[in-house]
Motif scaffolding. Structure first.
Motif, PDB file in Angstrom:
ATOM      1  N   ARG A 171       0.792  -1.251  -0.055  1.00  0.00           N
ATOM      2  CA  ARG A 171      -0.128   0.042   0.094  1.00  0.00           C
ATOM      3  C   ARG A 171       0.715   1.148  -0.040  1.00  0.00           C
ATOM      4  N   ALA A 172       1.875   1.546   1.089  1.00  0.00           N
ATOM      5  CA  ALA A 172       2.724   2.606   0.874  1.00  0.00           C
ATOM      6  C   ALA A 172       3.660   2.541  -0.283  1.00  0.00           C
ATOM      7  N   LEU A 173       4.037   1.681  -0.878  1.00  0.00           N
ATOM      8  CA  LEU A 173       4.926   1.554  -2.166  1.00  0.00           C
ATOM      9  C   LEU A 173       4.163   2.167  -3.263  1.00  0.00           C
ATOM     10  N   ASP A 174       2.722   1.527  -3.416  1.00  0.00           N
ATOM     11  CA  ASP A 174       2.041   1.800  -4.794  1.00  0.00           C
ATOM     12  C   ASP A 174       1.519   3.477  -4.272  1.00  0.00           C
ATOM     13  N   ALA A 175       1.403   3.787  -3.188  1.00  0.00           N
ATOM     14  CA  ALA A 175       1.070   5.249  -2.909  1.00  0.00           C
ATOM     15  C   ALA A 175       1.959   6.271  -3.182  1.00  0.00           C
ATOM     16  N   GLY A 176       3.195   5.778  -3.321  1.00  0.00           N
ATOM     17  CA  GLY A 176       4.337   6.814  -3.825  1.00  0.00           C
ATOM     18  C   GLY A 176       5.780   6.665  -2.832  1.00  0.00           C
ATOM     19  N   ALA A 177       5.541   5.875  -1.890  1.00  0.00           N
ATOM     20  CA  ALA A 177       6.866   5.800  -1.089  1.00  0.00           C
ATOM     21  C   ALA A 177       7.998   5.103  -1.864  1.00  0.00           C
ATOM     22  N   ASP A 178       9.077   5.428  -1.452  1.00  0.00           N
ATOM     23  CA  ASP A 178      10.261   4.852  -2.058  1.00  0.00           C
ATOM     24  C   ASP A 178      11.213   3.813  -1.522  1.00  0.00           C
ATOM     25  N   ASP A 179      10.899   3.864  -0.239  1.00  0.00           N
ATOM     26  CA  ASP A 179      11.531   2.446   0.642  1.00  0.00           C
ATOM     27  C   ASP A 179      10.575   2.419   1.969  1.00  0.00           C
ATOM     28  N   TYR A 180      10.674   1.261   2.556  1.00  0.00           N
ATOM     29  CA  TYR A 180      10.072   0.844   3.762  1.00  0.00           C
ATOM     30  C   TYR A 180      10.783   0.115   4.772  1.00  0.00           C
ATOM     31  N   VAL A 181      11.033   0.941   6.067  1.00  0.00           N
ATOM     32  CA  VAL A 181      11.876   0.451   7.037  1.00  0.00           C
ATOM     33  C   VAL A 181      11.038   0.012   8.196  1.00  0.00           C
ATOM     34  N   THR A 182      11.193  -1.203   8.677  1.00  0.00           N
ATOM     35  CA  THR A 182      10.402  -1.522   9.861  1.00  0.00           C
ATOM     36  C   THR A 182      10.733  -1.281  11.078  1.00  0.00           C
ATOM     37  N   LYS A 183      10.017  -0.893  12.038  1.00  0.00           N
ATOM     38  CA  LYS A 183      10.692  -0.742  13.437  1.00  0.00           C
ATOM     39  C   LYS A 183      10.552  -2.132  14.227  1.00  0.00           C
ATOM     40  N   PRO A 184      11.493  -2.245  15.115  1.00  0.00           N
ATOM     41  CA  PRO A 184      12.667  -1.499  15.330  1.00  0.00           C
ATOM     42  C   PRO A 184      13.702  -1.389  14.329  1.00  0.00           C
ATOM     43  N   PHE A 185      14.547  -0.474  14.039  1.00  0.00           N
ATOM     44  CA  PHE A 185      15.401  -0.539  12.686  1.00  0.00           C
ATOM     45  C   PHE A 185      16.860   0.043  13.777  1.00  0.00           C
ATOM     46  N   SER A 186      17.736  -0.254  12.723  1.00  0.00           N
ATOM     47  CA  SER A 186      19.324   0.240  13.239  1.00  0.00           C
ATOM     48  C   SER A 186      19.440   1.581  12.586  1.00  0.00           C
ATOM     49  N   MET A 187      19.797   2.631  13.421  1.00  0.00           N
ATOM     50  CA  MET A 187      20.151   3.980  12.764  1.00  0.00           C
ATOM     51  C   MET A 187      20.872   3.817  11.869  1.00  0.00           C
ATOM     52  N   ASP A 188      22.329   3.015  11.915  1.00  0.00           N
ATOM     53  CA  ASP A 188      22.999   2.917  10.587  1.00  0.00           C
ATOM     54  C   ASP A 188      22.406   2.855   9.395  1.00  0.00           C
ATOM     55  N   GLU A 189      21.339   1.327   9.640  1.00  0.00           N
ATOM     56  CA  GLU A 189      20.794   1.024   8.182  1.00  0.00           C
ATOM     57  C   GLU A 189      19.828   2.265   7.811  1.00  0.00           C
ATOM     58  N   LEU A 190      19.289   2.937   8.601  1.00  0.00           N
ATOM     59  CA  LEU A 190      18.350   4.136   8.305  1.00  0.00           C
ATOM     60  C   LEU A 190      19.144   5.192   7.594  1.00  0.00           C
ATOM     61  N   LEU A 191      20.288   5.601   8.158  1.00  0.00           N
ATOM     62  CA  LEU A 191      21.129   6.432   7.471  1.00  0.00           C
ATOM     63  C   LEU A 191      21.743   5.989   6.067  1.00  0.00           C
TER      64      LEU A 191
END
Length: 227
Positions: free
Chosen positions: A89-109
């Motif tokens: 749903r999020a990607l079809d609406a126009g999101a470019d990437d999807y990160v699930t919580k909890p996440f690593s700050m290094d990965e997010l950056l």
């Protein structure tokens, strides 16, 4: 400096994201609900959006759709929702990437850097770095304009408007598209803004502003840059 809009209703996570991003020299705007996020994105368009889906006033997918109405900035979803359906749903609406919580700050950056890099590469491929005409030169990378040996000073709004037109040489750019991209959805019907700023650009760039050679009006439709 890359401007990041962080949309998150958890105050502790919002604060942690802001501190980490600012420490890495990002300019950070924050919003704790969807309505504030849309207002901020329209008033001061970000280079990238970090967006939680579980907002108190609206679903994050609605925010994606709203922002996508006028902006191509990368949107990275940060969500505790793990199902494939939610991601789709999020990607079809126009999101470019999807990160699930909890996440690593290094990965997010790392994902944030990749998104901004892809956007910069796409922009570089879309148009030449320098546009030369007989009367003026526009350096898109350096954001500078010259007429002969003289620098032309443009306001940020004038520059944004000129940049969009020059990036679509020979093509009509509609009034609505220009208003959405430069001023945001609140001003989508304010065509007088365009008339005022186009007149200012012509005075600064055209040899004969009353009979423009480069910045052409298509009455009732939009404007066109003619190289």
């Amino acid at each position: 400096m890359t401007r990041v809009l962080v949309v998150e209703d958890d105050p502790q996570l919002l604060r942690a994201l802001k501190i980490n991003l600012q420490a890495r020299k990002f300019e950070v705007q924050v919003a704790s609900d969807g309505a504030a996020a849309v207002r901020l994105a329209a008033a001061r368009p970000p280079d990238v959006v970090l967006l939680d889906l579980g907002l108190p006033d609206m679903d994050g997918v609605e925010v994606i759709r709203s922002v996508r109405g006028w902006s191509r900035s990368p949107i990275l979803v940060l969500s505790a929702r793990h199902t494939s359906e939610e991601k789709i749903r999020a990607l079809d609406a126009g999101a470019d990437d999807y990160v699930t919580k909890p996440f690593s700050m290094d990965e997010l950056l790392a994902r944030l850097r990749a998104a901004t890099r892809r956007r910069a590469e796409a922009a570089a491929d879309a148009s030449p770095a320098v546009v030369d005409t007989e009367d003026f030169t526009v350096d898109l990378a350096a954001k500078k304009v010259r007429r002969g040996d003289l620098a032309v000073r443009l306001t940020p709004t004038e520059w944004h408007l000129l940049e969009i037109l020059i990036s679509h040489p020979g093509h009509l750019v509609s009034q609505r598209k220009l208003l959405l991209e430069v001023w945001g959805p609140t001003y989508s019907d304010n065509t007088n803004y365009l008339r005022v700023y186009m007149a200012q650009l012509r005075r600064k760039l055209e040899a004969d502003p009353s009979h423009p050679r480069y910045l052409i009006t298509e009455p009732g439709m939009g404007y066109r840059f003619e190289p």
